[in-house]
Design a protein around this motif. Structure first.
Motif, PDB file in Angstrom:
ATOM      1  N   SER A   1      48.514  44.540  29.436  1.00 17.58           N
ATOM      2  CA  SER A   1      48.448  43.760  30.674  1.00 17.58           C
ATOM      3  C   SER A   1      47.640  44.494  31.745  1.00 17.58           C
ATOM      4  O   SER A   1      46.878  43.883  32.506  1.00 17.58           O
ATOM      5  N   ARG A   2      47.822  45.826  31.796  1.00 19.11           N
ATOM      6  CA  ARG A   2      47.066  46.597  32.800  1.00 19.11           C
ATOM      7  C   ARG A   2      45.560  46.536  32.502  1.00 19.11           C
ATOM      8  O   ARG A   2      44.720  46.427  33.430  1.00 19.11           O
ATOM      9  N   ASN A   3      45.189  46.600  31.232  1.00 15.13           N
ATOM     10  CA  ASN A   3      43.761  46.498  30.871  1.00 15.13           C
ATOM     11  C   ASN A   3      43.201  45.127  31.251  1.00 15.13           C
ATOM     12  O   ASN A   3      42.059  45.014  31.749  1.00 15.13           O
ATOM     13  N   ALA A   4      44.005  44.076  31.020  1.00 20.71           N
ATOM     14  CA  ALA A   4      43.561  42.722  31.358  1.00 20.71           C
ATOM     15  C   ALA A   4      43.326  42.600  32.859  1.00 20.71           C
ATOM     16  O   ALA A   4      42.333  41.982  33.324  1.00 20.71           O
ATOM     17  N   ALA A   5      44.242  43.231  33.637  1.00 23.95           N
ATOM     18  CA  ALA A   5      44.103  43.162  35.095  1.00 23.95           C
ATOM     19  C   ALA A   5      42.825  43.863  35.548  1.00 23.95           C
ATOM     20  O   ALA A   5      42.089  43.376  36.457  1.00 23.95           O
TER      21      ALA A   5
ATOM     22  N   ASP B   1      48.852  30.393  29.555  1.00 21.09           N
ATOM     23  CA  ASP B   1      47.888  29.908  30.557  1.00 21.09           C
ATOM     24  C   ASP B   1      46.625  30.753  30.602  1.00 21.09           C
ATOM     25  O   ASP B   1      45.681  30.408  31.344  1.00 21.09           O
ATOM     26  N   LEU B   2      46.565  31.842  29.887  1.00 22.21           N
ATOM     27  CA  LEU B   2      45.436  32.767  30.040  1.00 22.21           C
ATOM     28  C   LEU B   2      44.121  32.140  29.565  1.00 22.21           C
ATOM     29  O   LEU B   2      43.116  32.157  30.303  1.00 22.21           O
TER      30      LEU B   2
ATOM     31  N   GLU C   1      37.723  30.506  43.023  1.00 28.39           N
ATOM     32  CA  GLU C   1      39.037  29.881  42.885  1.00 28.39           C
ATOM     33  C   GLU C   1      39.556  30.047  41.436  1.00 28.39           C
ATOM     34  O   GLU C   1      40.743  30.364  41.205  1.00 28.39           O
ATOM     35  N   ALA C   2      38.615  29.822  40.475  1.00 27.35           N
ATOM     36  CA  ALA C   2      39.028  30.003  39.070  1.00 27.35           C
ATOM     37  C   ALA C   2      39.432  31.453  38.797  1.00 27.35           C
ATOM     38  O   ALA C   2      40.403  31.752  38.069  1.00 27.35           O
ATOM     39  N   LEU C   3      38.649  32.421  39.396  1.00 29.92           N
ATOM     40  CA  LEU C   3      39.011  33.851  39.239  1.00 29.92           C
ATOM     41  C   LEU C   3      40.383  34.153  39.867  1.00 29.92           C
ATOM     42  O   LEU C   3      41.187  34.941  39.302  1.00 29.92           O
ATOM     43  N   ASP C   4      40.660  33.559  41.026  1.00 31.67           N
ATOM     44  CA  ASP C   4      41.958  33.786  41.681  1.00 31.67           C
ATOM     45  C   ASP C   4      43.110  33.339  40.763  1.00 31.67           C
ATOM     46  O   ASP C   4      44.142  34.032  40.649  1.00 31.67           O
TER      47      ASP C   4
ATOM     48  N   VAL D   1      47.598  34.745  37.039  1.00 32.48           N
ATOM     49  CA  VAL D   1      48.272  34.693  35.734  1.00 32.48           C
ATOM     50  C   VAL D   1      48.419  36.094  35.136  1.00 32.48           C
ATOM     51  O   VAL D   1      49.480  36.503  34.649  1.00 32.48           O
ATOM     52  N   VAL D   2      47.314  36.893  35.201  1.00 32.97           N
ATOM     53  CA  VAL D   2      47.351  38.255  34.606  1.00 32.97           C
ATOM     54  C   VAL D   2      48.322  39.152  35.377  1.00 32.97           C
ATOM     55  O   VAL D   2      49.077  39.938  34.787  1.00 32.97           O
ATOM     56  N   SER D   3      48.345  39.053  36.698  1.00 30.25           N
ATOM     57  CA  SER D   3      49.251  39.888  37.508  1.00 30.25           C
ATOM     58  C   SER D   3      50.714  39.562  37.204  1.00 30.25           C
ATOM     59  O   SER D   3      51.578  40.461  37.130  1.00 30.25           O
ATOM     60  N   ALA D   4      50.999  38.257  37.058  1.00 30.71           N
ATOM     61  CA  ALA D   4      52.376  37.863  36.724  1.00 30.71           C
ATOM     62  C   ALA D   4      52.784  38.446  35.377  1.00 30.71           C
ATOM     63  O   ALA D   4      53.917  38.942  35.191  1.00 30.71           O
ATOM     64  N   ASP D   5      51.894  38.429  34.414  1.00 24.86           N
ATOM     65  CA  ASP D   5      52.191  38.998  33.089  1.00 24.86           C
ATOM     66  C   ASP D   5      52.434  40.502  33.188  1.00 24.86           C
ATOM     67  O   ASP D   5      53.369  41.046  32.583  1.00 24.86           O
ATOM     68  N   LEU D   6      51.572  41.188  33.990  1.00 29.45           N
ATOM     69  CA  LEU D   6      51.726  42.641  34.147  1.00 29.45           C
ATOM     70  C   LEU D   6      53.087  42.981  34.773  1.00 29.45           C
ATOM     71  O   LEU D   6      53.787  43.909  34.315  1.00 29.45           O
ATOM     72  N   ALA D   7      53.460  42.217  35.808  1.00 31.99           N
ATOM     73  CA  ALA D   7      54.761  42.480  36.454  1.00 31.99           C
ATOM     74  C   ALA D   7      55.910  42.313  35.453  1.00 31.99           C
ATOM     75  O   ALA D   7      56.873  43.108  35.417  1.00 31.99           O
ATOM     76  N   GLY D   8      55.810  41.277  34.608  1.00 30.08           N
ATOM     77  CA  GLY D   8      56.855  41.049  33.598  1.00 30.08           C
ATOM     78  C   GLY D   8      56.933  42.183  32.597  1.00 30.08           C
ATOM     79  O   GLY D   8      58.026  42.636  32.213  1.00 30.08           O
ATOM     80  N   GLU D   9      55.765  42.685  32.165  1.00 34.67           N
ATOM     81  CA  GLU D   9      55.749  43.777  31.173  1.00 34.67           C
ATOM     82  C   GLU D   9      56.291  45.070  31.761  1.00 34.67           C
ATOM     83  O   GLU D   9      56.976  45.839  31.071  1.00 34.67           O
TER      84      GLU D   9
END
Lengths: 515, 105
Positions: free
Chosen positions: A47-51, A106-107, A151-154, A159-167
């Motif tokens: 998740s950190r790499n994706a972010a 959603d990614l 907007e698409a990048l936001d 989505v990626v930040s939410a996944d990172l927080a969960g992990e």
């Protein structure tokens, strides 16, 4: 009903299996927890790499937009470098993001949305501007188009930040769970070890200690019964101890019986030997003698005496009392008596006989302390030569008046010494009385001792003869005694015949009176 | 094993040695022998004022304890002996052999 004992081997096997099972369970739980924690750390890294890639993607699109605007303003082809670099990096980053396994549904749609918005911007704005900067689309249209990319990048970044927080949260929970499992496993191991120690002590050490105590108590003649241990192997050992207890008890009982038989025989031997002295028949010249040797009860004491003639005119008496008890002491007394008699027959004086005996005994480490009397009496004159080694004093007299003949030296065996020979005369009608301390030490009521006074009172009968005197002392002692006879009672009375009147004014001894 | 000896003889340790009360005979002499067995290398005083009777077995224990003390560098002194005990020591000739300190009268 006695429970059937289980085997120690079975119990140990059961405990070992339980112990190993607990250890295996603890190890398995720890392994699973470790693996889950490790997986959560991997997911967190993904998740950190994706972010980071989303942030780089935002920079790549910004570079493209900056390059296009720069070219629009300057017309210089070099200013398009950021556009081309950003375009290439954006494609690489999009491809990398598509490979990320975030488990977030959603990614991919978000990546597609970014790619699509970026493609629209490139076609409608960037390509048109690069082909002809002067015919580029209006600025507000370009801004709006690139705004849709942002907007698409936001959305992708959300989505990626939410996944990172969960992990991150999951990795933290797995870490706590792993620590808990490890502590539980360690506690289980310690508990099992303690339990095994307690069971080992209860099943092995305590029974062994009980058996050891019981075995040691055998030496103190204590054959207390062993408890039932309920364990086959220990029951075998306990049975062996019980068998040994029974065997020793039987051996002890046999030894007691044998000892009592020996004691009885030894007492009998002493008694018979002393009684033989009374079978001398007639003593010369009307001298009379009587004696007693009453053996102690339950023990072999060390009294013995001997009485006889050294020659037709000389009576001898030896009396010994060994301080120890038992068959050895009795035989020691017999031996000493024989040695003294032999010394007298060798014409040694009484004191010299004692010194010779003392020297003989000094070389014998087993010799006990001993008192002794040695007497020889001239039957014609009544002259009595004697020596006394720490023995109770002899008494001489006619019953009404008594003289005490004190010891002439110490008892034999404590230290080197000499013993004097003293002389006195037994007057006609007087008696010489020799005894051992068993007579005067006889225990009566209130722990009182028979003592010298009662002995002297009983000996008043000596005026009627030795037989009467011995009988009087025996009956007085027996009447006084309380409890078993603790020591031998030895008494010898030798009486010189009294004078009788033959003619007025003339007296002769009874034995020499003409028939 | 009987406790009769313990009833007959009371042994009380003191600073100087032991204080004896009762009788020393065939029953109680093993008890005294056991008490004196381990003190041969010490200078021991035995207060005999409470002893009313000693027989030949008791005398043997005292003589042997005295001999062990002589060999081990210690000593055994009988103090405050009563008249019956003094008479026994005199008859046996041990009053000049054992260390004896008669009762002050």
């Amino acid at each position: 009903m006695v429970p059937t004992p289980t085997t120690l081997r079975g119990r140990v096997a059961a405990v070992l299996i339980a112990f190993v099972a607990v250890m295996v369970l603890a190890a398995a739980a720890s392994t699973i927890a470790f693996r889950s924690w490790s997986d959560s750390l991997d997911d967190r890294g993904e998740s950190r790499n994706a972010a980071r890639e989303v942030a780089d993607l935002r920079l790549a699109y910004s570079d493209q937009e900056t390059g296009v605007r720069g070219y629009q303003l300057s017309g210089e082809p070099d200013t398009l470098a950021p556009y081309h670099d950003g375009s290439a990096r954006a494609q690489q980053l999009l491809a990398a993001l598509r490979q990320r396994d975030l488990g977030e549904t959603d990614l991919i749609p978000c990546i597609d949305a970014v790619d699509e918005a970026a493609a629209t911007w490139r076609t409608a704005i960037a390509v048109e501007t690069i082909d002809d900067p002067d015919a580029a689309p209006p600025t507000d249209e370009a801004i709006a188009s690139f705004g849709r990319v942002r907007e698409a990048l936001d959305e992708l970044e959300r989505v990626v930040s939410a996944d990172l927080a969960g992990e991150v949260d999951r990795a933290e929970r797995q870490r706590a769970l792993t620590i808990a499992v490890l502590i539980a496993g360690l506690a289980s191991a310690l508990l099992c070890t303690a339990l095994v120690t307690v069971l080992f002590r209860r099943w092995v050490l305590v029974p062994l200690a009980t058996i050891s105590r019981s075995a040691r108590r055998l030496g103190a003649d204590d054959t207390a019964s062993l408890p039932d241990f309920g364990i086959a192997e220990l029951e075998d050992v306990a049975d062996a101890i019980r068998t040994m207890q029974a065997s020793l008890a039987q051996a002890r009982d046999r030894a007691v019986v044998a000892y009592e038989a020996l004691a009885q025989s030894a007492v009998l031997a002493l008694h018979v030997r002393s009684q033989l002295s009374n079978e001398l028949g007639e003593l010369p010249a009307g001298w009379q003698v009587d004696s007693m040797l009453e053996p102690a009860s339950g023990v072999v004491a060390g009294d013995c005496y001997d009485l006889g003639l050294l020659d037709p005119h000389t009576i001898y008496l030896v009396m010994v009392d060994v301080t120890g008890h038992g068959a050895v002491a009795a035989l020691d007394a017999l031996k000493a008596k024989s040695q003294l008699r032999a010394a007298l027959r060798s014409r040694l004086a009484p004191g010299a006989a004692l010194e010779w005996l003392a020297k003989e005994r000094a070389t014998d480490p087993e010799a006990d302390l001993m008192t002794a009397l040695v007497v020889r009496i001239d039957v014609e004159t009544g002259v009595c030569e004697y020596a006394n080694a720490g023995h109770p004093p002899m008494l001489i007299g006619d019953g009404s008046g008594v003289q005490s003949l004190e010891p002439t030296g110490p008892l034999i065996g404590a230290f080197e010494s000499t013993w004097a020979t003293r002389s006195t005369t037994i007057a006609p009608g007087d008696a010489l009385v020799a005894y051992t301390d068993g007579v005067t030490d006889t225990l009566g009521p209130d722990r009182e001792r028979f003592g010298d006074e009662r002995l002297l009172e009983s000996l008043q009968a000596v005026s009627r003869g030795p037989i009467e005197a011995v009988a009087a002392v025996r009956s007085a002692v027996e009447a006084f005694r309380v409890g078993a006879r603790a020591d031998d009672l030895t008494l010898v009375v030798i009486r010189r015949p009294p004078l009788v009147e033959s003619t007025p004014g003339e007296t002769v001894e009874i034995a020499t009176m003409p028939a | 094993m009987t406790d009769e000896g313990n009833e007959l003889l009371k042994v009380t340790p003191t600073d100087a040695g032991f204080d004896l009360t009762g009788e020393i005979d065939g029953h109680s002499s093993p008890q005294l022998e056991a008490v004196l067995a381990d003190v041969a290398d010490r200078h021991i005083a035995i207060d005999m004022s409470g002893i009313e009777f000693v027989d030949s077995s008791g005398l043997r224990v005292l003589v042997e304890a005295h001999q062990r003390a002589e060999e081990a560098g210690g000593s055994l002194t009988l103090i405050e002996i009563s008249q019956p005990v003094a008479r026994l020591l005199e008859l046996s000739g041990m009053n000049g052999y054992l260390r004896v300190k008669p009762a002050a009268e």
